[in-house]
Design an enzyme around this catalytic site. Structure first.
Site, PDB file in Angstrom:
ATOM      1  N   ARG A 182       0.304  -2.195  13.040  1.00 23.87           N
ATOM      2  CA  ARG A 182       1.266  -1.185  13.463  1.00 23.87           C
ATOM      3  C   ARG A 182       0.754   0.196  13.067  1.00 23.87           C
ATOM      4  O   ARG A 182       0.665   0.538  11.886  1.00 23.87           O
ATOM      5  CB  ARG A 182       2.614  -1.461  12.813  1.00 23.87           C
ATOM      6  CG  ARG A 182       3.731  -0.541  13.291  1.00 23.87           C
ATOM      7  CD  ARG A 182       5.068  -1.047  12.760  1.00 23.87           C
ATOM      8  NE  ARG A 182       6.160  -0.241  13.267  1.00 23.87           N
ATOM      9  CZ  ARG A 182       6.681   0.803  12.607  1.00 23.87           C
ATOM     10  NH1 ARG A 182       6.181   1.166  11.438  1.00 23.87           N
ATOM     11  NH2 ARG A 182       7.706   1.477  13.113  1.00 23.87           N
ATOM     12  N   ASN A 195      -2.746   0.249  -4.081  1.00 25.65           N
ATOM     13  CA  ASN A 195      -2.771  -0.850  -3.129  1.00 25.65           C
ATOM     14  C   ASN A 195      -3.071  -2.128  -3.885  1.00 25.65           C
ATOM     15  O   ASN A 195      -3.966  -2.161  -4.730  1.00 25.65           O
ATOM     16  CB  ASN A 195      -3.844  -0.598  -2.057  1.00 25.65           C
ATOM     17  CG  ASN A 195      -4.061  -1.803  -1.164  1.00 25.65           C
ATOM     18  OD1 ASN A 195      -4.961  -2.608  -1.396  1.00 25.65           O
ATOM     19  ND2 ASN A 195      -3.238  -1.922  -0.157  1.00 25.65           N
ATOM     20  N   VAL A 196      -2.292  -3.159  -3.621  1.00 21.88           N
ATOM     21  CA  VAL A 196      -2.617  -4.504  -4.117  1.00 21.88           C
ATOM     22  C   VAL A 196      -2.458  -5.458  -2.955  1.00 21.88           C
ATOM     23  O   VAL A 196      -1.529  -5.336  -2.149  1.00 21.88           O
ATOM     24  CB  VAL A 196      -1.735  -4.929  -5.312  1.00 21.88           C
ATOM     25  CG1 VAL A 196      -2.161  -4.194  -6.580  1.00 21.88           C
ATOM     26  CG2 VAL A 196      -0.256  -4.687  -5.044  1.00 21.88           C
ATOM     27  N   ARG A 197      -3.345  -6.433  -2.838  1.00 25.25           N
ATOM     28  CA  ARG A 197      -3.383  -7.250  -1.634  1.00 25.25           C
ATOM     29  C   ARG A 197      -3.952  -8.646  -1.919  1.00 25.25           C
ATOM     30  O   ARG A 197      -4.684  -8.857  -2.899  1.00 25.25           O
ATOM     31  CB  ARG A 197      -4.228  -6.561  -0.564  1.00 25.25           C
ATOM     32  CG  ARG A 197      -5.644  -6.247  -1.007  1.00 25.25           C
ATOM     33  CD  ARG A 197      -6.359  -5.311  -0.060  1.00 25.25           C
ATOM     34  NE  ARG A 197      -7.705  -5.011  -0.541  1.00 25.25           N
ATOM     35  CZ  ARG A 197      -8.002  -4.021  -1.354  1.00 25.25           C
ATOM     36  NH1 ARG A 197      -7.049  -3.211  -1.793  1.00 25.25           N
ATOM     37  NH2 ARG A 197      -9.242  -3.809  -1.750  1.00 25.25           N
ATOM     38  N   SER A 206       0.856  -1.184   0.000  1.00 25.36           N
ATOM     39  CA  SER A 206       0.000   0.000   0.000  1.00 25.36           C
ATOM     40  C   SER A 206       0.890   1.231   0.000  1.00 25.36           C
ATOM     41  O   SER A 206       1.895   1.275   0.727  1.00 25.36           O
ATOM     42  CB  SER A 206      -0.912   0.001   1.228  1.00 25.36           C
ATOM     43  OG  SER A 206      -1.751   1.140   1.229  1.00 25.36           O
ATOM     44  N   HIS A 262      -2.337   7.201  -4.871  1.00 24.43           N
ATOM     45  CA  HIS A 262      -2.479   6.076  -3.944  1.00 24.43           C
ATOM     46  C   HIS A 262      -2.595   4.800  -4.764  1.00 24.43           C
ATOM     47  O   HIS A 262      -3.202   4.785  -5.837  1.00 24.43           O
ATOM     48  CB  HIS A 262      -3.746   6.241  -3.092  1.00 24.43           C
ATOM     49  CG  HIS A 262      -4.233   4.970  -2.468  1.00 24.43           C
ATOM     50  ND1 HIS A 262      -5.298   4.250  -2.988  1.00 24.43           N
ATOM     51  CD2 HIS A 262      -3.782   4.270  -1.393  1.00 24.43           C
ATOM     52  CE1 HIS A 262      -5.502   3.169  -2.245  1.00 24.43           C
ATOM     53  NE2 HIS A 262      -4.600   3.162  -1.279  1.00 24.43           N
ATOM     54  N   GLY A 290      -5.046  -4.880  15.279  1.00 22.69           N
ATOM     55  CA  GLY A 290      -3.874  -4.575  16.088  1.00 22.69           C
ATOM     56  C   GLY A 290      -2.633  -4.339  15.274  1.00 22.69           C
ATOM     57  O   GLY A 290      -1.518  -4.629  15.714  1.00 22.69           O
ATOM     58  N   HIS A 325       2.562  11.994  -1.349  1.00 27.94           N
ATOM     59  CA  HIS A 325       2.123  13.372  -1.171  1.00 27.94           C
ATOM     60  C   HIS A 325       3.195  14.319  -1.714  1.00 27.94           C
ATOM     61  O   HIS A 325       4.253  14.484  -1.101  1.00 27.94           O
ATOM     62  CB  HIS A 325       1.873  13.678   0.308  1.00 27.94           C
ATOM     63  CG  HIS A 325       0.663  12.997   0.874  1.00 27.94           C
ATOM     64  ND1 HIS A 325      -0.617  13.308   0.460  1.00 27.94           N
ATOM     65  CD2 HIS A 325       0.539  12.032   1.827  1.00 27.94           C
ATOM     66  CE1 HIS A 325      -1.485  12.564   1.142  1.00 27.94           C
ATOM     67  NE2 HIS A 325      -0.810  11.779   1.961  1.00 27.94           N
TER      68      HIS A 325
END
Length: 307
Positions: A264, A112-114, A96, A110, A262, A100
């Protein structure tokens, strides 16, 4: 017969993608470099590799994050619309990034690949891919918008003639601030829950989207990064960045998933800009470049037809 899901291959690709994107962003920068921060959640819960470039002459902040996390149960953000995921252990990995720029004429971007898999003993695993990329200009250029969407179309073309328009609409609908009644930017691609056609097809589609991000963004940065700007234009950029913050903290699924599992916090919130401002009940003066952003670029548009 259970389909083979090659998790190590996905991880290898994502780590390579992070490397490639960081190298490309550094090539656009003029002196600043990424700093790497690796992290581990302990207890075999996974970790990640966060890279951040700060205070460069071209980019105020650029964050490119790889994460690979595991858990015994899923948070509410994942199960509220997918009851079949309840009671399953999960594994999620992705890249991700949010860039800026310093210059208001260079848009924020932006991508993102997941990949996600949820497993339960004695049952077929549930897996899918997701991702996309989108562009958030402060001062609009038709040439840039057309180029961005041409690359988005090229990413989708090998997988079906209608896929680009489907994912473009999904992106327009997703990156929308309902409380403001306005889009976050000019869109691009967004997809989720992709598992149709088998693992290899879906993996290849995700890779195509990831691989088209730099060809989409790099030429725009090169065209705009040295345009002269005033304090007034910088102030408008900071004001519009407020919309970016609002979306990420109120609506973004990745932010919610990370916080609820939870994750980071520093890595999750690296998407937020280093400087931002809000004004009470402000609107741009008619006939200005600022008003053009709202009237032309923040409207549903078939950008391919403008090329």
């Amino acid at each position: 017969m259970m389909e083979t899901v090659n998790i190590p291959a996905v991880k290898e690709y994502l780590l390579g993608l992070q490397d490639a994107i960081c190298a490309a962003i550094e090539s656009l920068e003029e002196g600043a470099c990424f700093v790497e921060d690796t992290w581990d959640r302990g207890n075999d819960a996974g970790g990640g590799r966060t890279r951040v470039l700060e205070d460069g002459p071209i980019f105020e902040q650029a964050g490119v994050n790889f994460s690979h996390v595991r858990g015994d149960s899923l948070p509410a953000s994942a199960t509220q619309h997918r009851a079949d995921l309840a009671g399953r252990r999960f594994e999620a990995m992705g890249v991700s990034l949010v860039i800026h720029p310093r210059n208001p004429y260079v848009p924020t971007s932006h991508a993102n690949v997941r990949f996600f898999i949820a497993e339960k003993d004695g049952e077929e695993p549930i897996w899918w891919f997701g991702g996309g990329f989108d562009l958030t200009p402060y001062y609009g250029f038709v040439e840039d918008a057309v180029h961005w969407h041409q690359q988005a179309e090229r990413a989708c073309q090998p997988f079906g003639d209608e896929l680009y328009r489907q994912y473009k609409k999904w992106c327009d609908d997703y990156f929308y601030l309902k409380h403001r009644d306005e889009p976050r930017g000019i869109g691009g691609l967004f997809f989720d829950d992709l598992n149709e056609g088998g693992f290899e097809r879906c993996f290849n589609l995700m890779k195509s989207v990831g691989n088209h991000y730099i060809p989409a963004y790099q030429p725009i940065v090169e065209r705009r990064k040295h345009i002269a700007y005033s304090d007034a234009e910088k102030d408008f950029q900071l004001y519009r960045r407020g919309r970016y913050v609002e979306f990420n903290l109120v609506y973004d699924r990745g932010t919610l998933f990370g916080l609820q599992t939870g994750g980071r916090t520093e890595s999750i919130l690296m998407s937020l800009p280093p400087q931002v401002s809000w004004r009470y009940n402000w609107s741009p003066a008619p006939g200005t470049a600022e008003s053009e952003l709202y009237e032309v670029f923040l409207q549903p548009t078939d950008w391919l037809s403008k090329g």
